[in-house]
Every structure is written in structure tokens, then in C-alpha cells.
Design a protein around this motif. Structure first.
Motif, PDB file in Angstrom:
ATOM      1  N   PHE A  61      19.438  17.656  -1.654  1.00 32.77           N
ATOM      2  CA  PHE A  61      19.537  17.649  -0.167  1.00 32.77           C
ATOM      3  C   PHE A  61      20.557  16.577   0.174  1.00 32.77           C
ATOM      4  CE2 PHE A  61      15.585  19.734  -1.135  1.00 32.77           C
ATOM      5  CZ  PHE A  61      15.307  20.568  -0.118  1.00 32.77           C
ATOM      6  N   ASP A  62      20.806  16.602   1.225  1.00 33.49           N
ATOM      7  CA  ASP A  62      21.971  15.716   1.955  1.00 33.49           C
ATOM      8  C   ASP A  62      21.226  14.429   2.542  1.00 33.49           C
ATOM      9  OD1 ASP A  62      24.328  16.808   0.906  1.00 33.49           O
ATOM     10  OD2 ASP A  62      23.964  18.187   2.469  1.00 33.49           O
ATOM     11  N   VAL A  63      19.802  14.825   3.199  1.00 33.78           N
ATOM     12  CA  VAL A  63      19.226  13.919   3.790  1.00 33.78           C
ATOM     13  C   VAL A  63      17.872  14.330   3.941  1.00 33.78           C
ATOM     14  CG1 VAL A  63      19.977  14.678   6.125  1.00 33.78           C
ATOM     15  CG2 VAL A  63      19.212  12.269   6.151  1.00 33.78           C
ATOM     16  N   VAL A  64      16.839  13.378   3.877  1.00 36.53           N
ATOM     17  CA  VAL A  64      15.510  13.572   4.424  1.00 36.53           C
ATOM     18  C   VAL A  64      14.980  12.929   5.559  1.00 36.53           C
ATOM     19  CG1 VAL A  64      13.130  13.204   3.507  1.00 36.53           C
ATOM     20  CG2 VAL A  64      14.998  13.696   1.760  1.00 36.53           C
ATOM     21  N   LEU A  65      14.264  13.889   6.548  1.00 36.32           N
ATOM     22  CA  LEU A  65      13.860  13.390   7.737  1.00 36.32           C
ATOM     23  C   LEU A  65      12.355  13.447   7.623  1.00 36.32           C
ATOM     24  CD1 LEU A  65      14.237  12.513  10.718  1.00 36.32           C
ATOM     25  CD2 LEU A  65      14.286  15.043  11.079  1.00 36.32           C
ATOM     26  N   THR A  66      11.456  12.376   7.666  1.00 35.62           N
ATOM     27  CA  THR A  66      10.218  12.297   7.254  1.00 35.62           C
ATOM     28  C   THR A  66       9.677  11.572   8.497  1.00 35.62           C
ATOM     29  OG1 THR A  66       8.493  11.636   5.954  1.00 35.62           O
ATOM     30  CG2 THR A  66      10.042   9.973   6.040  1.00 35.62           C
ATOM     31  N   ASP A  67       8.391  12.086   8.695  1.00 35.47           N
ATOM     32  CA  ASP A  67       7.393  11.627   9.604  1.00 35.47           C
ATOM     33  C   ASP A  67       6.652  10.320   8.992  1.00 35.47           C
ATOM     34  OD1 ASP A  67       6.119  11.298  12.037  1.00 35.47           O
ATOM     35  OD2 ASP A  67       4.453  12.798  11.876  1.00 35.47           O
ATOM     36  N   LEU A  68       6.408   9.284   9.986  1.00 31.83           N
ATOM     37  CA  LEU A  68       5.844   8.357   9.387  1.00 31.83           C
ATOM     38  C   LEU A  68       4.347   8.658   8.947  1.00 31.83           C
ATOM     39  CD1 LEU A  68       5.665   5.209   8.937  1.00 31.83           C
ATOM     40  CD2 LEU A  68       4.734   4.873  11.282  1.00 31.83           C
ATOM     41  N   ARG A  69       3.617   9.278   9.683  1.00 31.63           N
ATOM     42  CA  ARG A  69       1.970   9.786   9.468  1.00 31.63           C
ATOM     43  C   ARG A  69       2.092  10.970   8.952  1.00 31.63           C
ATOM     44  NH1 ARG A  69      -1.509   7.029  14.429  1.00 31.63           N
ATOM     45  NH2 ARG A  69      -0.729   4.846  14.062  1.00 31.63           N
ATOM     46  N   LEU A  70       1.680  11.116   7.755  1.00 25.54           N
ATOM     47  CA  LEU A  70       1.410  12.283   7.029  1.00 25.54           C
ATOM     48  C   LEU A  70       0.069  12.270   6.658  1.00 25.54           C
ATOM     49  CD1 LEU A  70       4.970  11.981   5.077  1.00 25.54           C
ATOM     50  CD2 LEU A  70       4.456  13.718   6.958  1.00 25.54           C
ATOM     51  N   GLY A  71      -0.785  12.453   7.349  1.00 26.04           N
ATOM     52  CA  GLY A  71      -2.199  12.342   6.844  1.00 26.04           C
ATOM     53  C   GLY A  71      -2.611  11.093   6.120  1.00 26.04           C
ATOM     54  N   GLU A  72      -2.954  11.277   4.723  1.00 21.66           N
ATOM     55  CA  GLU A  72      -3.334  10.237   4.134  1.00 21.66           C
ATOM     56  C   GLU A  72      -2.459   9.113   3.662  1.00 21.66           C
ATOM     57  OE1 GLU A  72      -6.911   9.707   2.894  1.00 21.66           O
ATOM     58  OE2 GLU A  72      -7.397  11.142   4.543  1.00 21.66           O
ATOM     59  N   VAL A  73      -1.084   9.812   3.527  1.00 26.09           N
ATOM     60  CA  VAL A  73       0.082   8.857   3.015  1.00 26.09           C
ATOM     61  C   VAL A  73       0.949   8.468   4.379  1.00 26.09           C
ATOM     62  CG1 VAL A  73      -0.193   9.730   0.862  1.00 26.09           C
ATOM     63  CG2 VAL A  73       1.470  10.895   2.616  1.00 26.09           C
ATOM     64  N   SER A  74       1.886   7.682   4.036  1.00 29.41           N
ATOM     65  CA  SER A  74       2.882   7.180   4.705  1.00 29.41           C
ATOM     66  C   SER A  74       4.229   7.780   4.675  1.00 29.41           C
ATOM     67  CB  SER A  74       2.618   5.671   5.142  1.00 29.41           C
ATOM     68  OG  SER A  74       3.887   5.325   5.658  1.00 29.41           O
ATOM     69  N   GLY A  75       5.007   7.898   5.664  1.00 31.48           N
ATOM     70  CA  GLY A  75       6.571   8.253   5.212  1.00 31.48           C
ATOM     71  C   GLY A  75       7.087   7.046   4.576  1.00 31.48           C
ATOM     72  N   LEU A  76       6.546   5.776   4.686  1.00 39.08           N
ATOM     73  CA  LEU A  76       6.982   4.602   3.863  1.00 39.08           C
ATOM     74  C   LEU A  76       6.964   4.898   2.535  1.00 39.08           C
ATOM     75  CD1 LEU A  76       5.770   1.737   6.548  1.00 39.08           C
ATOM     76  CD2 LEU A  76       8.005   2.803   6.240  1.00 39.08           C
ATOM     77  N   ASP A  77       5.541   5.427   2.120  1.00 38.18           N
ATOM     78  CA  ASP A  77       5.361   5.765   0.941  1.00 38.18           C
ATOM     79  C   ASP A  77       6.482   6.713   0.090  1.00 38.18           C
ATOM     80  OD1 ASP A  77       3.068   4.313   0.640  1.00 38.18           O
ATOM     81  OD2 ASP A  77       2.053   6.122   1.299  1.00 38.18           O
ATOM     82  N   ILE A  78       7.101   7.671   1.023  1.00 34.98           N
ATOM     83  CA  ILE A  78       8.211   8.609   0.622  1.00 34.98           C
ATOM     84  C   ILE A  78       9.323   7.814   0.319  1.00 34.98           C
ATOM     85  CG2 ILE A  78       9.422  10.655   1.414  1.00 34.98           C
ATOM     86  CD1 ILE A  78       7.070  11.825   2.530  1.00 34.98           C
ATOM     87  N   ILE A  79       9.826   6.698   1.248  1.00 28.57           N
ATOM     88  CA  ILE A  79      10.809   6.249   1.209  1.00 28.57           C
ATOM     89  C   ILE A  79      10.770   5.431  -0.118  1.00 28.57           C
ATOM     90  CG2 ILE A  79      12.287   4.134   2.028  1.00 28.57           C
ATOM     91  CD1 ILE A  79      11.140   5.033   4.874  1.00 28.57           C
ATOM     92  N   ARG A  80       9.829   4.752  -0.338  1.00 24.79           N
ATOM     93  CA  ARG A  80       9.543   3.990  -1.491  1.00 24.79           C
ATOM     94  C   ARG A  80       9.812   4.907  -3.016  1.00 24.79           C
ATOM     95  NH1 ARG A  80       5.011   2.225   0.967  1.00 24.79           N
ATOM     96  NH2 ARG A  80       5.245   0.058   1.643  1.00 24.79           N
TER      97      ARG A  80
END
Length: 142
Positions: A61-80
């Protein structure tokens, strides 16, 4: 002529940018993927953190677009997690619950940018294009 809005932006240089959308609201993700496809992006989506991370490891992928609130997890977790496995992959965080502290944290974690919902195509589409090109440049150097 410069057109604004969701359908006014077309990707031309370097082919279609591949965008992975991550949003636990499947209807929003599907609708946004269709809008991005209409604008010339190759967009696909995942509704969970696990699905997104597995997909990033299998596909390019060239870029990921993620929501901040993803149920139990956070988009911040995905960034990490993406910083650890795919540090050159730009991640744009979107949220309807924006605070300055969240934006600062996202940027410190390495997010490419942070956008507020409701999304504005005149801002989002060029941002995703620029993020994709930045990611491609970093991948070429790596």
C-alpha cells in the motif's frame, strides 16, 4: 480549471495510489472506498486492526487512512504497530473526536497527518496523494 469536492481530484502521476482504509463502520468504509476509487485511487478497506495489519504484511500500500476509534483499539495503536513493521508507510489518522492532544500524539508517533470528520474531499484527496508520493519516495530510498 481547478475543481474541488470529492470527484474533482484525479491521480495522474505514478499510477493509482493504493490506499488501505481502516474503519470499524463498514458502511462508511465501503462508501469512502468507492469515493476514493472514483477519484482515481486504488482503495480497499479493513474493519479491524488485526485485518489491517495482516493485509499490510501481505500486500503493498502507498498510504493507510485509519479511524481513531476502532472499537476496542485505537488508530494510534495501528500507527505504533505500522511504525515497527512498515516505517516508510504513511498513515493518516481521521476522527470525529479530535483534540489537540490526540493530534500531537499521532504526529509524535509518526502519523503523516491528521484529519477531522466530516471529511472534506478538497482537503483529503490531495493529502492522500501527497502522502502516497512521500511513501513511494521513502520506499525507493530504503
Amino acid at each position: 480549471m481547478h475543481r474541488t469536492g470529492w470527484t474533482g481530484h484525479r491521480r495522474e502521476a505514478m499510477g493509482k495510489a493504493r490506499v488501505l482504509l481502516v474503519d470499524d463502520d463498514r458502511e462508511i468504509a465501503r462508501a469512502l472506498a468507492r469515493v476514493l476509487a472514483t477519484a482515481g485511487f486504488d482503495a480497499t478497506w479493513e474493519s479491524t486492526e488485526e485485518g489491517a495489519l495482516e493485509r499490510v504484511l501481505r500486500e503493498t500500500f502507498d498510504v493507510v487512512l485509519t479511524d481513531l476509534r476502532l472499537g476496542e483499539v485505537s488508530g494510534l495503536d495501528i500507527i505504533r504497530q505500522l511504525r515497527a513493521s512498515r516505517p516508510q508507510l504513511p498513515v493518516v489518522l481521521m476522527t470525529g473526536y479530535g483534540t489537540t492532544d490526540t493530534a500531537i500524539e499521532a504526529m509524535k508517533l509518526g502519523a503523516y497527518d491528521y484529519v477531522l470528520k466530516p471529511l472534506n474531499g478538497a482537503e483529503l484527496l490531495p493529502l492522500l496523494g501527497a502522502a502516497a508520493e512521500a511513501g513511494r519516495r521513502q520506499a525507493d530510498v530504503a
